[in-house]
Design a protein around this motif. Structure first.
Motif, PDB file in Angstrom:
ATOM      1  N   ASP A   1       0.852  -1.198   0.000  1.00 31.89           N
ATOM      2  CA  ASP A   1       0.000   0.000   0.000  1.00 31.89           C
ATOM      3  C   ASP A   1       0.891   1.254   0.000  1.00 31.89           C
ATOM      4  O   ASP A   1       0.709   2.173  -0.819  1.00 31.89           O
ATOM      5  CB  ASP A   1      -0.872  -0.087   1.278  1.00 31.89           C
ATOM      6  CG  ASP A   1      -1.914   0.992   1.433  1.00 31.89           C
ATOM      7  OD1 ASP A   1      -1.708   2.110   0.952  1.00 31.89           O
ATOM      8  OD2 ASP A   1      -2.947   0.719   2.084  1.00 31.89           O
TER       9      ASP A   1
ATOM     10  N   SER B   1      -6.208  -8.815   0.691  1.00 32.86           N
ATOM     11  CA  SER B   1      -6.742  -7.664   1.427  1.00 32.86           C
ATOM     12  C   SER B   1      -8.239  -7.858   1.731  1.00 32.86           C
ATOM     13  O   SER B   1      -9.002  -6.890   1.763  1.00 32.86           O
ATOM     14  CB  SER B   1      -6.519  -6.366   0.638  1.00 32.86           C
ATOM     15  OG  SER B   1      -6.626  -5.266   1.509  1.00 32.86           O
TER      16      SER B   1
ATOM     17  N   ARG C   1     -10.463  -4.136  -2.095  1.00 37.81           N
ATOM     18  CA  ARG C   1      -9.686  -3.359  -3.069  1.00 37.81           C
ATOM     19  C   ARG C   1     -10.619  -3.003  -4.217  1.00 37.81           C
ATOM     20  O   ARG C   1     -11.385  -3.859  -4.673  1.00 37.81           O
ATOM     21  CB  ARG C   1      -8.553  -4.201  -3.672  1.00 37.81           C
ATOM     22  CG  ARG C   1      -7.424  -4.524  -2.734  1.00 37.81           C
ATOM     23  CD  ARG C   1      -6.410  -5.387  -3.477  1.00 37.81           C
ATOM     24  NE  ARG C   1      -5.286  -5.744  -2.634  1.00 37.81           N
ATOM     25  CZ  ARG C   1      -4.647  -6.903  -2.731  1.00 37.81           C
ATOM     26  NH1 ARG C   1      -5.018  -7.818  -3.608  1.00 37.81           N
ATOM     27  NH2 ARG C   1      -3.630  -7.157  -1.952  1.00 37.81           N
TER      28      ARG C   1
END
Ligand code: NAD
Length: 498
Positions: free
Chosen positions: A101, A276, A280
């Motif tokens: 990130d 994640s 996303r």
């Protein structure tokens, strides 16, 4: 308990509105801090401060501005472990994913270091008798970014890097869910020699956002978040005469052709669907196998892989993914799975009951996989934003293409095939902004632009890459002549090149 205020005029300041919001640690569900929610008056204080600082920053030559950002990048690198841990604890993603990130944000700041070159204008020598024409790009003044919870380092950096490199002052309104990293970035900018007032962080919710949208001194607003809010911000910001770009939600399809390498396709879907926790905007949430044999084989191979996903706390570096951001998000995702079952989709892996031992209050959702999803179902039409993959079977390539094109969202898509013709046709005809050919998450690198189509984006300039320089600057075109080129007498006819 950590108290997070705002960052205005080069320093942290406490909130004065009397309103605040809890900051959770999703891996165990605990409250680890409180973030102040700004009033319109606090936003106005930040804007006034930024407006005062901006002319001097704009007048600083662009190489010197870039050098401050170079030092800023250096400090981000030095503090990478601390930033990644803070990010993971507030967001829920794993620490290695948090480092990604940060890195994808860093890459856009690296691109922005080229602002001295990217801002260069054009020059025509002798456009008329003794006349030269040139264009230049100038900063807008005070600009703002409103960012989502799911990339608390990357998206703020996507916005502040180009904006500041171009000579603007920037007001960041990050997500109230995970404000820790944005606040640290503002501190590092000052440590890097950035002037106070050029990077401000105003924490808050709708009240702060509305104040940004209505503030006459803010010339441009870049937003990333869900589509309903994107649409609202676009409409209100534009109505107030601002330059606005808004990036919204997604439902990204991955088409799997019969000739695809099935191992590669399954690996791609597992990473892109569940990484994640599916939070996303470029996650793959719909798999579209073409033909029954492809679909049967795909689902057969996906089931054990989804069942064996390793869900863990954010600090477990071996986990495939961590908890989702809030209890409300966890409940919403599970509710969507309930809806899918009621709608008649076949839930072949059910992660609703997953509990993380030792972290029973954490916001976890186990991997879920649906087969036989159809296009009329809500779990197909709506963005779930969780670890839930829907398989929609298509009989032909044309049907898969049409399905992708008919969906209201058009952020990203991918096709897995060995057939160059099919891949080329797909890339040419699909109504989506970012396409992967055997690449499941085709987020363009920093020097290309990022943006979806249809209801995934509002406004016409993308994020990062050359578009970001255009978005954060305005063009001025100068037509010049000196006394020797001036003919006597007034002219009443529009000058032409005839
Ligand atoms: P969100 O829309 O809830 O919040 C985004 C921002 O808007 C936050 O700063 C929030 O404080 C603010 N906001 C929330 N409600 C508001 C309201 N009623 N009025 C004014 N402002 C408001 O989004 P989120 O949950 O933080 O992020 C997830 C969403 O972002 C998903 O839909 C995801 O697809 C999308 N996203 C899109 C991209 C992209 O580039 N297209 C990238 C990342 C995330």
């Amino acid at each position: 308990m950590r108290q997070v205020g705002h960052f205005i005029g080069g320093k942290q300041v406490a909130g004065t509105s009397g309103r605040s919001s809890d900051i959770f640690q999703p891996m165990d569900g605990s409250v680890i801090g409180k973030v102040a929610l700004a009033s319109a008056a606090e936003l106005d204080a930040a804007v006034r401060n930024a407006a005062e600082a901006q002319p001097k920053w704009a007048a600083t030559n662009p190489q010197r501005r870039a050098r401050v950002l170079m030092k800023f990048l250096d400090l981000i690198a030095q503090n990478n472990d601390e930033l990644a841990e803070l990010l993971a604890r507030e967001h829920g993603k794993t620490i290695p994913d948090a480092k990604g990130d940060i890195q994808r944000g860093v890459e856009v700041v690296e691109f922005s270091l080229g602002a001295p070159n990217l801002m260069k204008g054009e020059f025509t020598d002798g456009a008329g008798p003794g006349i030269d024409i040139y264009s230049l790009r100038q900063p807008l003044g005070v600009v703002a970014g409103i960012t989502p919870f799911n990339f608390p380092a990357m998206i703020p950096l996507w916005k502040l890097g180009p904006a500041i490199a171009c000579g603007n002052a920037f007001i960041l309104k990050p997500s109230e869910r995970d404000p820790g990293v944005p606040m640290r970035l503002a501190e590092l900018f000052i440590e890097a020699g950035g002037p106070p007032g050029i990077l401000n962080v105003v924490n808050g919710d709708k009240e702060a956002v509305d104040a940004i949208l209505d503030h006459p001194e803010i010339k441009a607003v870049g937003f990333v978040g869900s589509t309903p809010i994107a649409e609202y911000i676009y409409a209100r910001g534009c109505a107030n005469g601002k330059r606005v770009q808004c990036f919204g939600g997604a439902k990204n399809h991955m088409v799997i052709m019969p000739d695809a390498d099935m191992d590669q396709a399954v690996d791609a879907l597992i990473g892109a669907g569940y990484g994640s926790a599916g939070e996303r905007c470029m996650a793959i949430s719909v798999a579209v196998p073409v033909g029954k044999a492809t679909a049967d084989e795909l689902v057969k191979r996906l089931i054990p892989r989804v069942e064996s996903l390793k869900v863990g706390p954010s600090t477990d570096v071996t986990a495939d993914y961590g908890p989702v951001v809030t209890k409300a998000a966890m409940e919403k995702i599970k509710n969507y799975v309930d809806i899918g079952v009621e709608e008649g989709a076949k839930l072949v892996v059910d992660g609703r009951g997953f509990k993380m031992q030792g972290y029973e209050n954490g916001f976890y959702v186990g991997g879920c996989l649906f087969d036989n999803v159809t296009k009329d179902m809500r779990i197909y039409k709506e963005e779930i934003f969780g670890p839930v993959l829907a398989v929609v079977r298509a009989d032909s390539y044309d049907e898969a293409l049409k399905l992708t094109n008919d969906h209201e969202y058009g952020n990203g898509t991918a096709i897995f095939t060995r057939d160059g013709d099919a891949a080329r046709d797909f890339a040419s005809k699909v109504q989506v902004g970012m396409i992967g050919i055997n690449v499941p998450i085709p987020v363009p690198l920093a020097y290309y632009t990022f943006g979806g189509w249809k209801r995934s984006a509002f406004g016409d300039l993308n994020q990062h890459g050359p578009d970001s320089i255009r978005f954060y600057t305005k063009t001025k075109t100068v037509t010049a002549r000196w006394p020797s080129g001036i003919k006597d007498g007034a002219s009443f006819v529009i000058p032409t090149m005839n």
